[in-house]
Enzyme design. Structure first.
Site, PDB file in Angstrom:
ATOM      1  N   LYS A 110     -35.420  57.935 -50.400  1.00 20.39           N
ATOM      2  CA  LYS A 110     -36.581  58.140 -51.281  1.00 20.39           C
ATOM      3  C   LYS A 110     -36.477  59.496 -51.984  1.00 20.39           C
ATOM      4  O   LYS A 110     -36.756  59.600 -53.183  1.00 20.39           O
ATOM      5  CB  LYS A 110     -37.886  58.027 -50.488  1.00 20.39           C
ATOM      6  CG  LYS A 110     -38.233  56.576 -50.210  1.00 20.39           C
ATOM      7  CD  LYS A 110     -39.425  56.401 -49.310  1.00 20.39           C
ATOM      8  CE  LYS A 110     -39.604  54.919 -48.976  1.00 20.39           C
ATOM      9  NZ  LYS A 110     -40.372  54.721 -47.745  1.00 20.39           N
ATOM     10  N   LYS A 189     -31.096  39.288 -54.708  1.00 14.53           N
ATOM     11  CA  LYS A 189     -32.185  39.245 -53.738  1.00 14.53           C
ATOM     12  C   LYS A 189     -33.536  39.270 -54.463  1.00 14.53           C
ATOM     13  O   LYS A 189     -33.732  40.070 -55.379  1.00 14.53           O
ATOM     14  CB  LYS A 189     -32.078  40.482 -52.826  1.00 14.53           C
ATOM     15  CG  LYS A 189     -33.224  40.614 -51.856  1.00 14.53           C
ATOM     16  CD  LYS A 189     -33.145  41.938 -51.097  1.00 14.53           C
ATOM     17  CE  LYS A 189     -34.197  42.028 -50.045  1.00 14.53           C
ATOM     18  NZ  LYS A 189     -35.288  42.825 -50.065  1.00 14.53           N
ATOM     19  N   LYS A 192     -39.680  42.619 -55.731  1.00 10.06           N
ATOM     20  CA  LYS A 192     -40.599  43.113 -56.771  1.00 10.06           C
ATOM     21  C   LYS A 192     -39.882  44.079 -57.698  1.00 10.06           C
ATOM     22  O   LYS A 192     -40.065  44.055 -58.897  1.00 10.06           O
ATOM     23  CB  LYS A 192     -41.767  43.867 -56.121  1.00 10.06           C
ATOM     24  CG  LYS A 192     -42.955  43.006 -55.835  1.00 10.06           C
ATOM     25  CD  LYS A 192     -44.140  43.836 -55.394  1.00 10.06           C
ATOM     26  CE  LYS A 192     -43.908  44.562 -54.099  1.00 10.06           C
ATOM     27  NZ  LYS A 192     -43.753  43.687 -52.938  1.00 10.06           N
TER      28      LYS A 192
HETATM   29  P1  ADP Z   1     -39.900  43.859 -52.170  1.00  6.57           P
HETATM   30  O1  ADP Z   1     -38.391  43.950 -52.071  1.00  6.57           O
HETATM   31  O2  ADP Z   1     -40.336  42.787 -53.088  1.00  6.57           O
HETATM   32  O3  ADP Z   1     -40.547  45.196 -52.446  1.00  6.57           O
HETATM   33  P2  ADP Z   1     -40.805  44.337 -49.515  1.00  6.57           P
HETATM   34  O4  ADP Z   1     -39.768  45.373 -49.296  1.00  6.57           O
HETATM   35  O5  ADP Z   1     -42.230  44.759 -49.692  1.00  6.57           O
HETATM   36  O6  ADP Z   1     -40.384  43.404 -50.742  1.00  6.57           O
HETATM   37  O7  ADP Z   1     -40.686  43.298 -48.325  1.00  6.57           O
HETATM   38  C1  ADP Z   1     -41.699  42.972 -47.420  1.00  6.57           C
HETATM   39  C2  ADP Z   1     -41.108  42.040 -46.382  1.00  6.57           C
HETATM   40  O8  ADP Z   1     -40.581  40.848 -46.967  1.00  6.57           O
HETATM   41  C3  ADP Z   1     -39.957  42.653 -45.586  1.00  6.57           C
HETATM   42  O9  ADP Z   1     -40.157  42.327 -44.231  1.00  6.57           O
HETATM   43  C4  ADP Z   1     -38.713  41.979 -46.104  1.00  6.57           C
HETATM   44  O10 ADP Z   1     -37.777  41.817 -45.067  1.00  6.57           O
HETATM   45  C5  ADP Z   1     -39.220  40.641 -46.622  1.00  6.57           C
HETATM   46  N1  ADP Z   1     -38.462  40.268 -47.839  1.00  6.57           N
HETATM   47  C6  ADP Z   1     -38.633  40.801 -49.067  1.00  6.57           C
HETATM   48  N2  ADP Z   1     -37.797  40.223 -49.980  1.00  6.57           N
HETATM   49  C7  ADP Z   1     -37.073  39.302 -49.295  1.00  6.57           C
HETATM   50  C8  ADP Z   1     -36.045  38.360 -49.673  1.00  6.57           C
HETATM   51  N3  ADP Z   1     -35.613  38.258 -50.926  1.00  6.57           N
HETATM   52  N4  ADP Z   1     -35.523  37.564 -48.711  1.00  6.57           N
HETATM   53  C9  ADP Z   1     -35.962  37.653 -47.429  1.00  6.57           C
HETATM   54  N5  ADP Z   1     -36.929  38.498 -47.011  1.00  6.57           N
HETATM   55  C10 ADP Z   1     -37.492  39.331 -47.917  1.00  6.57           C
END
Ligand code: ADP
Ligand code: TRP
Length: 321
Positions: A110, A189, A192
């Site tokens: 970060k 992947k 967001k």
């Molecule tokens: P983002 O990448 O959209 O910001 P987060 O980091 O907030 O998502 O993820 C929240 C939860 O969702 C975590 O526990 C993460 O392991 C799961 N997660 C997020 N994106 C995926 C994905 N593409 N495939 C599997 N699990 C995911």
């Protein structure tokens, strides 16, 4: 087995969040003693707008409840409804070497990205440790990015126990390699931050638009297609059992099926799958006092569960005099 995990309230939910994490948590309720909370203290490290944080917290709670979190069977609460966890954080801070936190990848990444290094960001893993230790958690299911934080929790628990006697259960991280990464509309992947998501709770039109954006190759309609190399198939299969997957596979391989057709089916499948949850979510958000009452009961349950540990800590440290 006591299983605990926290989830930051972070805006809209996508299929990756659901299939990668929430579905699993909801299934744990069947056979495990599940502790699950909305990590709104942690979210303060990235959200500095009070209205956004408050609304995000309510929505995150409504999302989980709508998707099947049962506050009777599990313990489900909002982190800040138990400020006790901050007291434990302070006690643990005195057994947290600076070097342990300085080595944390999440913090270093970060800062490398240009996020201002403040104490909240630095001390984040100690608060997470307190979340875990307050409830004597055995297992902590997390994504790969959080594994090191659970190791920090173990280190701190061991140090504290060595000094004051056996107070804390030493937790174990549970990293599920089975849960495949859900791909986004571009095949990367789903995340967001990549703008490639398919979101759970949204208007039909917007959902259809996201699904129609799934990137496919230019194989003509009549030709056979390879499901293993198709982003639509990779997402569609999450909603299908083995037999249904086989049937769809055969349609790909036979030729004669266009990508537009299978996207339309996927759209209808996603819409219908989440329709009852969307309905329930809207009901929860239409009665915020009712929602707050559910969360208040959850916080009471969590408070009771954490009290004996905190009592021991206060006694051993001399805070109780
Ligand atoms: P983002 O990448 O959209 O910001 P987060 O980091 O907030 O998502 O993820 C929240 C939860 O969702 C975590 O526990 C993460 O392991 C799961 N997660 C997020 N994106 C995926 C994905 N593409 N495939 C599997 N699990 C995911
Ligand atoms: N830091 C975790 C995340 O961003 C959320 C979290 C906070 C957590 N406290 C926790 C996860 C305790 C597991 C256990 O995903």
């Amino acid at each position: 087995m006591r299983i605990l995990s926290g989830i930051q309230p972070s805006g809209s939910l996508h299929l990756g969040n659901y299939f990668g994490m929430m579905k699993k948590m909801i299934e744990y309720q069947e056979n495990e003693d599940l502790f699950c909370f909305i990590a709104n203290y942690h979210a303060m490290t990235s959200v500095a707008d009070g209205k956004v944080l408050a609304r995000g917290t309510l929505e995150a709670a409504a999302n989980f409840l709508a998707l099947g979190m049962d506050p009777e069977r599990s313990t489900f609460w909002v982190q800040s409804d138990l400020p006790e966890v901050q007291e434990l954080t302070w006690a643990l801070s005195n057994f947290t070497p600076m070097g342990l936190l300085e080595r944390c990848h999440s913090y270093k990444d970060k800062v490398a990205k240009g996020i201002a290094a403040n104490h909240g960001l630095f001390a984040y893993p100690v608060l997470m440790t307190a979340d875990i230790l307050l409830f004597q958690s055995d297992r902590v299911p997390v994504g790969k990015d959080q594994k090191q934080h659970v190791e920090v929790a173990r280190d701190i628990a061991i140090k504290f126990n060595n000094h004051y006697g056996e107070i804390f259960t030493i937790p174990e991280a549970e990293i599920d390699d089975e849960v495949a990464t859900v791909p986004g509309v571009d095949g990367q992947k789903m995340s967001k931050s990549y703008g490639n998501t398919i979101d759970l709770f949204q208007e039909e039109k917007a959902l259809r638009k996201q699904i129609m954006r799934i990137v496919t190759d230019s194989t003509p309609v009549e030709e056979p297609k390879d499901p293993d190399r198709c982003n639509v198939f990779q997402i569609y299969r999450l909603f299908l059992d083995k037999e249904q997957q086989q049937a769809l596979r055969r349609r790909y391989e036979a030729g004669g099926m266009g990508y537009g057709e299978v996207k339309q089916e996927l759209f209808e499948t996603v819409r219908d799958f989440f329709a009852p949850f969307t309905q329930r979510r809207q009901e929860l958000l239409a009665d915020l006092d009712g929602l707050r009452a559910i969360l208040a009961r959850g916080a009471e349950k969590a408070r009771e569960a954490g009290a004996p540990t905190l009592r021991k800590v206060r006694k051993k440290t001399g805070l109780a005099y």
